[in-house]
Design a protein around this motif. Structure first.
Motif, mmCIF file in Angstrom:
data_model
loop_
_atom_site.group_PDB
_atom_site.id
_atom_site.type_symbol
_atom_site.label_atom_id
_atom_site.label_comp_id
_atom_site.label_asym_id
_atom_site.label_seq_id
_atom_site.Cartn_x
_atom_site.Cartn_y
_atom_site.Cartn_z
ATOM 1 N N LEU A 181 0.806 -1.213 0.000
ATOM 2 C CA LEU A 181 0.000 0.000 0.000
ATOM 3 C C LEU A 181 0.838 1.262 0.000
ATOM 4 O O LEU A 181 0.287 2.365 0.001
ATOM 5 C CB LEU A 181 -0.935 0.008 1.222
ATOM 6 C CG LEU A 181 -2.040 -1.062 1.225
ATOM 7 C CD1 LEU A 181 -2.811 -1.014 2.531
ATOM 8 C CD2 LEU A 181 -2.980 -0.862 0.048
ATOM 9 N N ASP A 182 2.157 1.132 0.043
ATOM 10 C CA ASP A 182 3.028 2.301 -0.023
ATOM 11 C C ASP A 182 2.918 2.937 -1.409
ATOM 12 O O ASP A 182 3.218 2.300 -2.436
ATOM 13 C CB ASP A 182 4.488 1.911 0.249
ATOM 14 C CG ASP A 182 4.750 1.720 1.729
ATOM 15 O OD1 ASP A 182 3.874 2.074 2.533
ATOM 16 O OD2 ASP A 182 5.834 1.205 2.064
ATOM 17 N N SER A 183 2.527 4.206 -1.443
ATOM 18 C CA SER A 183 2.421 4.949 -2.708
ATOM 19 C C SER A 183 1.553 4.204 -3.705
ATOM 20 O O SER A 183 1.822 4.191 -4.923
ATOM 21 C CB SER A 183 3.823 5.209 -3.304
ATOM 22 O OG SER A 183 4.624 5.925 -2.385
ATOM 23 N N ASN A 184 0.533 3.526 -3.217
ATOM 24 C CA ASN A 184 -0.321 2.732 -4.083
ATOM 25 C C ASN A 184 -1.725 2.703 -3.510
ATOM 26 O O ASN A 184 -1.919 2.839 -2.309
ATOM 27 C CB ASN A 184 0.226 1.308 -4.213
ATOM 28 C CG ASN A 184 -0.281 0.610 -5.466
ATOM 29 O OD1 ASN A 184 -1.097 1.154 -6.216
ATOM 30 N ND2 ASN A 184 0.205 -0.595 -5.698
ATOM 31 N N THR A 185 -2.709 2.526 -4.381
ATOM 32 C CA THR A 185 -4.085 2.406 -3.931
ATOM 33 C C THR A 185 -4.383 0.957 -3.560
ATOM 34 O O THR A 185 -3.606 0.038 -3.879
ATOM 35 C CB THR A 185 -5.042 2.867 -5.029
ATOM 36 O OG1 THR A 185 -4.896 1.996 -6.167
ATOM 37 C CG2 THR A 185 -4.750 4.304 -5.429
ATOM 38 N N GLY B 74 -4.663 -0.979 -6.730
ATOM 39 C CA GLY B 74 -3.351 -1.292 -7.289
ATOM 40 C C GLY B 74 -2.658 -2.415 -6.537
ATOM 41 O O GLY B 74 -2.003 -3.277 -7.134
ATOM 42 N N ALA B 75 -2.779 -2.406 -5.210
ATOM 43 C CA ALA B 75 -2.162 -3.463 -4.416
ATOM 44 C C ALA B 75 -2.802 -4.815 -4.708
ATOM 45 O O ALA B 75 -2.099 -5.833 -4.808
ATOM 46 C CB ALA B 75 -2.297 -3.120 -2.931
ATOM 47 N N ARG C 50 -1.616 -6.029 -8.132
ATOM 48 C CA ARG C 50 -0.249 -6.542 -8.037
ATOM 49 C C ARG C 50 -0.233 -7.909 -7.356
ATOM 50 O O ARG C 50 0.526 -8.800 -7.749
ATOM 51 C CB ARG C 50 0.611 -5.557 -7.261
ATOM 52 C CG ARG C 50 2.049 -6.023 -7.077
ATOM 53 C CD ARG C 50 2.836 -5.058 -6.223
ATOM 54 N NE ARG C 50 4.166 -5.572 -5.939
ATOM 55 C CZ ARG C 50 5.030 -5.015 -5.109
ATOM 56 N NH1 ARG C 50 4.699 -3.895 -4.482
ATOM 57 N NH2 ARG C 50 6.221 -5.551 -4.916
#
Length: 411
Positions: free
Chosen positions: A265-269, A272-273, A276
């Motif tokens: 979740l670092d610098s990601n929604t 997006g997580a 991935r």
């Protein structure tokens, strides 16, 4: 002497009460000295006897605060008070000035005797003082009656008022002690609850990160073992994936120990997580994991995002390890005032009503951990499955307005 043998309603020894007791005894001695001095100065009849009786009465009065037995024994104090009273009566017979000693006697009687007995003794002392003074003067006047009676009333009001204040103070002291004890118990209970909550959090994080990561590493190493020696290229690819899974698991472990946001979740929604996660699962295992987003994404508290990501990780790990599935669909949907995570696979399925109890050797902690996460955030977890028909898992959480206070800290 006042602080010693008193009834249960009387105050316990305090520095102020001890000071008052000594002042009262000094007042008695002072009044006795005054009576003796006036008998000598005025050359009254029986002056020598008056002085002798006054000295004896002063000595008996002084014995009260000095003799330990009188201070500690109720019967001894009662006898001492009786002797003081007898000496006073003797002085009263010889001199009208002895009537003034009645006032400090009121306080002694009220402190050293039970309430009813003390009130009776005070009334009798006042009546004796009035009668003796009338006998010495040969007349009775209103002022002669009002003086001792008013002194008795003042003594009763002062002593009973002080005792009432003392009882109220004691009640407040006990209440404060109870509140302090309750506060300490509450603090201990909160500490215990915090420890248990942190233990539960760590258990969930370990299950959803380290346990799942180690399981993935184990599967990859087994695949590498099967690929050797025939296809060393595939074996090397599996080993490289196992190494990357080790790095990811180590990073996750460091993050949740420090109570930080998961690396995914670092610098990601959240979407997006999850995408991935599906890509990584598909690359490492014989499972095609597909991600789909529906609805208009809305801001979620960090605790909600972490919970949904962990549930997706755990669900896919269970699919890889137990379901024998070829495909899994992960859907994140924003539906009005709720956000829903669906994980559906085409595996062997199971009977949700016959799930074995968690066991340290066989596992089985995944579903309880998922339900605990949802319950902590006010959500719900539903599972639909049957043998041979695949599994559908749905995690449903309420959407909080943007800027709302998170109900749970970060994991």
């Amino acid at each position: 002497m006042l602080e010693a043998t008193v009834d249960t309603a009387a105050p316990a020894p305090t520095p102020a009460l001890r000071a008052l007791a000594w002042c009262l005894h000094l007042l008695i001695i002072g009044l006795l000295v005054l009576a003796a001095a006036r008998a000598v100065v005025d050359s009254r009849p029986h002056a020598a006897t008056t002085v002798a009786v006054a000295v004896v009465c002063a000595g008996v009065s002084a014995a009260g605060p000095l003799v330990a037995r009188i201070r500690r024994s109720r019967p001894a104090a009662a006898w001492w008070l009786a002797v003081v009273g007898a000496c006073w009566l003797g002085l009263l017979v010889l001199s009208a000035d002895g009537v003034w000693v009645a006032f400090p006697l009121y306080f002694l009687q009220l402190h050293l005797l039970p309430r009813r007995a003390g009130l009776t003794a005070v009334a009798a002392t006042a009546l004796i003082a009035i009668s003796a003074f009338a006998a010495h003067t040969g007349s009775v006047s209103v002022a002669m009656v009002i003086g001792p009676a008013l002194g008795a009333a003042v003594a009763v009001a002062v002593v009973w008022g002080y005792q009432a204040l003392y009882r109220e103070s004691e009640q407040r002291r006990r209440l404060i002690e109870e509140l302090t004890a309750t506060r300490a118990d509450l603090a201990a209970a909160q500490h215990t609850a915090g420890v248990l909550a942190e233990r539960e959090r760590l258990a969930r994080e370990i299950h959803d990160t380290l346990t799942q990561g180690l399981s993935s590493i184990q599967l990859l190493l087994r695949a590498a073992e099967r690929a050797l020696p025939g296809t060393p290229g595939n074996a090397a690819r599996h080993v490289d994936q196992a190494r990357q899974a080790t790095v990811d698991s180590l990073t996750e472990a460091r993050r949740f120990v420090a109570a930080l946001t998961p690396p995914a979740l670092d610098s990601n929604t959240l979407a997006g997580a999850l995408e991935r996660l599906c890509a990584t699962t598909s690359a490492r295992h014989r499972l095609t994991a597909r991600f789909r987003l529906t609805g208009d994404p809305a801001p979620l508290p960090t605790a909600h995002e972490v919970a949904l990501l962990r549930i997706a990780q755990s669900a896919l790990s269970n699919t890889v390890r137990h379901a024998g599935a070829t495909t899994a669909d992960v859907t994140l949907g924003y539906l009005g005032d709720h956000v829903v995570l669906d994980v559906v696979d085409d595996g062997t399925g199971f009977d949700p009503g016959r799930v074995p109890e968690p066991d340290p050797d066989r596992g089985g902690f995944g579903l309880p951990a998922m339900r605990a996460r949802m319950h902590a955030l006010g959500g719900a977890l539903t599972i639909e499955s049957a043998p041979g028909q695949g599994t559908a898992l749905a995690a449903r959480l309420p959407l909080n307005p943007a800027g709302d206070t998170e109900r749970e800290g970060r994991p």
